[in-house]
Structure formats: C-alpha cells, structure tokens
Design an enzyme around this catalytic site. Structure first.
Site, short mmCIF file in Angstrom:
data_model
loop_
_atom_site.label_atom_id
_atom_site.label_comp_id
_atom_site.label_asym_id
_atom_site.label_seq_id
_atom_site.Cartn_x
_atom_site.Cartn_y
_atom_site.Cartn_z
CG HIS A 253 54.90 -30.31 28.46
ND1 HIS A 253 53.86 -31.08 28.93
CD2 HIS A 253 55.28 -29.53 29.51
CE1 HIS A 253 53.62 -30.78 30.20
NE2 HIS A 253 54.48 -29.85 30.58
CE LYS B 164 54.11 -32.62 24.00
NZ LYS B 164 53.06 -33.26 24.76
CG HIS C 135 48.85 -38.72 27.29
ND1 HIS C 135 50.22 -38.70 27.10
CD2 HIS C 135 48.47 -37.43 27.46
CE1 HIS C 135 50.64 -37.45 27.16
NE2 HIS C 135 49.61 -36.65 27.38
CG ASP D 232 47.24 -33.50 28.46
OD1 ASP D 232 47.85 -34.52 28.13
OD2 ASP D 232 47.63 -32.73 29.36
CG HIS E 85 49.02 -29.33 27.63
ND1 HIS E 85 50.17 -28.59 27.81
CD2 HIS E 85 49.42 -30.62 27.58
CE1 HIS E 85 51.18 -29.42 27.88
NE2 HIS E 85 50.77 -30.65 27.73
CG HIS F 269 47.88 -33.32 23.92
ND1 HIS F 269 48.96 -32.47 24.07
CD2 HIS F 269 48.04 -34.27 24.88
CE1 HIS F 269 49.72 -32.89 25.07
NE2 HIS F 269 49.18 -33.98 25.58
#
Ligand code: NCD
Ligand code: ZN
Length: 347
Positions: free
Chosen positions: A137, A100, A16, A248, A175, A14
């Site tokens: 999420h 996602k 970004h 994350d 997460h 995970h």
C-alpha cells in the site's frame, strides 16, 4: 464492431472479503465472475501468522456458494513482529501467495502496520531470497504531506530505498493512482508489477468533490487529477505484463460511508467486468482485456492460467445491477460509474 468477447476467467489480484456476515454477503459478488482472488489480510485483528491465514482460508471456503469454482489466494499482514520463518514456510507450503505491507495509519485497519521500516529488514531479506511477493500500500502517512501527493512521496521515500536495499525483492505496487506510480512501475524489471482498480479508471477527484461530496467515491489511495486517470487507463489497456487487475473492492456498510468521518473503499465486485469491457472498448483495446484481467496477474504470481472462460456481450439494453447489496451489517452501495454500461456478462 466487436459485440462479444470471450476471455479466460479473470482473477482479482486485490480484494477485501472481510469476515463473518459481511463476507457471506459479498463473496457471491466475486465468485460469480472471478476464478481466484488475492485476499487482503486487513481484518480486525489482522491475518498475521500462517495459523491466522489457514483459519481465514477455511472460513472463506466454508462460505463459498455451492456452485462456485473459486480459489482464495491468501496473504499475510506484515507487522514489525512478523516471524520470517513462519512467513517463508507459509509461502513454501502454498498457503499464502503474498505478504501485504501497510504503512501504519495509511488506510482501513492499518494500525498494526509498519512504522519503522528498519524493523522489517530481516523479513524483506528472507522474502527476496525465497521469492515471496510483497504487496505494497504505497502512501506515506506523514501528516505534513498533502493527501494527493502521498503516493509519489512514498515511491521516493520508502519504496525505492527498500527496493535498492533488497535486490531481488518481488513487489506489487497495489492500486496505483498516479502517473508517477505508472512510470515507476515501468522503470523496474520483471520483479516489479502494479495493480490497477476499476474505479480509478473511471473517476478522478472531481467525481468525489465537485457539486457535492460523494462518499461512495472515496477510497484510498484517493482518486487524483484527470491526467493521472488517463495514465492509468493507458497503462491498464497497454497489455504490458507488469499491469494487472486488482479491484480493491472494499465493502463498508452505507452508514459508515455516509458519515461525518466516512470509511475509505469502493465496492466494485458486482460490476467490474462489464465496466472493464466498457473502458477497454472506449480505448479500442478489447483485445487486451484478457491480458489485464486474466493473464498478467496469474503470470506474475506463477499461477496456472484459468481454463474456464467468461463471455461478455454488448447489448442494446444497459446493464442493470443492484444499487445495494444487503448484508447483516447494513446495505453496501455498489459502485456507480455515472454512465450506462451496455456490456453484460453472459451467464
Ligand atoms: C480498503 C479497505 O476498506 O479495507 N479501503 C480502500 O479505500 N481501498 C483498504 C485499502 O486497500 O486501502
Ligand atoms: Zn485494498
């Protein structure tokens, strides 16, 4: 006392990476240690179609450092208008590894996410039929629910009903930050997994709020009470196949973190591996670090295990990492655990 450990090269399930100048600046922080990463699609505008994912993948590959052996694992951002046929074709061709789900308004760049979960019914059915993992999420966006309860409420109100209505759907609870999340992950079979970040193993909510507000510890889902952090540490170090690393790591320039309405996200790509070695040693579980960081995620996603290795060594001198990563959008502060870390990645 163990002072050296060699693992299969880890994967970050995970991550970004952003785009453009920010991506260029943060990519080496990940490729230095990680072989692969599940790349989040919450760009502006988001990565919605297979065309978007293919173009984003090309932009990442074009920016890879010359010596990097790194594979970006692409995802699609689920919207109420997602075309199931495009999604399934993107998965069958190998272009994407997951889809996602952001509840609209739950986090950074989630405005295009899902409001009415009935509208994604056909997509979820197609994903269950073809085995495409759904990365979730897991926070409700109902403003009447306390922010510290939003993960637990999501499990009851949204996730469990979706899983019951969609047998066979493969789900990654992204997460997880609570004991509730850990317990729910354990209640499922091999179709259910959970990622755990590095920072949620280190901080609880006091780190954000006690003795002054610390914006670089603010992320979503927000860190919870100490009992939840301890449940996450037990889960991450358990060796159970359902738990694996998803950092994350989420870069935001300092001026948007240190702000009256600061952005959510901790940037941990740089020091995650030394930090994990520190944490797993504290839990006398160094022998399980490889399962958490290099094996369980790949196994869930049906990927071959990495053959390259990464060695971590414990030294007398504390690890020094840059306080900030310079980017054209401004400096990005690297996560500071607040204690010295003696584990170093052996380059
Ligand atoms: C992430 C981001 O900045 O994109 N922020 C965060 O706090 N984790 C989004 C997300 O994963 O929620
Ligand atoms: Zn994220």
């Amino acid at each position: 006392m163990v002072s050296e450990i060699t693992l299969r090269r880890p994967d970050d399930m995970h991550l970004h990476l952003r785009d453009g100048a920010m991506m260029r600046a943060v990519l080496p922080e990940t490729t230095r240690h990680f072989a692969r990463a599940i790349v989040m699609p919450n760009l502006v505008p988001p990565v919605v179609t297979s065309r978007d994912a293919s173009a984003y993948r090309d932009r990442i590959l074009a920016e890879l450092p010359a010596d990097a052996a790194f594979e970006p694992l692409m995802t699609l951002y689920l919207t109420e208008a997602t075309d199931p046929a495009d999604l399934v074709a993107a998965h069958e061709s190998g272009l994407i590894k997951a889809v996602k789900l952001y509840p609209a308004g739950a986090t950074t760049n989630s405005q295009s996410g899902v409001r009415d979960f009935e509208k994604i019914r056909a997509v979820l059915d197609a994903m269950a039929e073809t085995g495409v993992p759904l990365c979730v999420h897991g926070e409700v966006t109902d403003p009447s629910v306390d922010i510290f309860d939003r993960e637990a409420a999501f499990i009851d109100r949204v996730l469990d009903p979706i899983r019951r209505a969609t047998p066979g759907l493969r789900v990654v609870m992204e997460h997880v930050t609570t004991k509730d999340g850990v317990d729910y992950a354990r209640s499922g079979g091999p179709d259910l997994a959970a990622t755990i970040t590095t920072h949620h193993l280190v901080i609880n909510r006091n780190h954000i709020l006690a003795g002054g507000i610390r914006p670089h510890y603010y992320c979503l889902p927000v860190a919870k009470r100490e009992k939840h952090r301890l449940a996450l540490r037990a889960a991450a170090t358990s060796g159970e196949a359902r738990f694996f690393l998803g950092t994350d790591s989420a870069p935001h320039p300092d001026h948007l973190k240190e702000h009256a309405c600061g952005c959510a996200g901790c940037f941990t790509a740089t020091n995650t591996m030394p930090l994990l070695a520190h944490i797993f040693e504290e839990e006398t579980a160094l022998d399980r670090l490889e399962a958490f960081a290099s094996i369980n995620g790949a196994t869930f996603y049906g990927l071959p295990l990495n053959e390259a290795r990464l060695t971590l060594k414990k030294r007398d001198a504390a690890m020094v990492w840059p306080e900030k990563i310079g980017t054209e959008a401004g400096p990005v502060t690297v996560f500071d655990p607040g204690f010295p870390v003696f584990w170093h990645v052996s380059e």
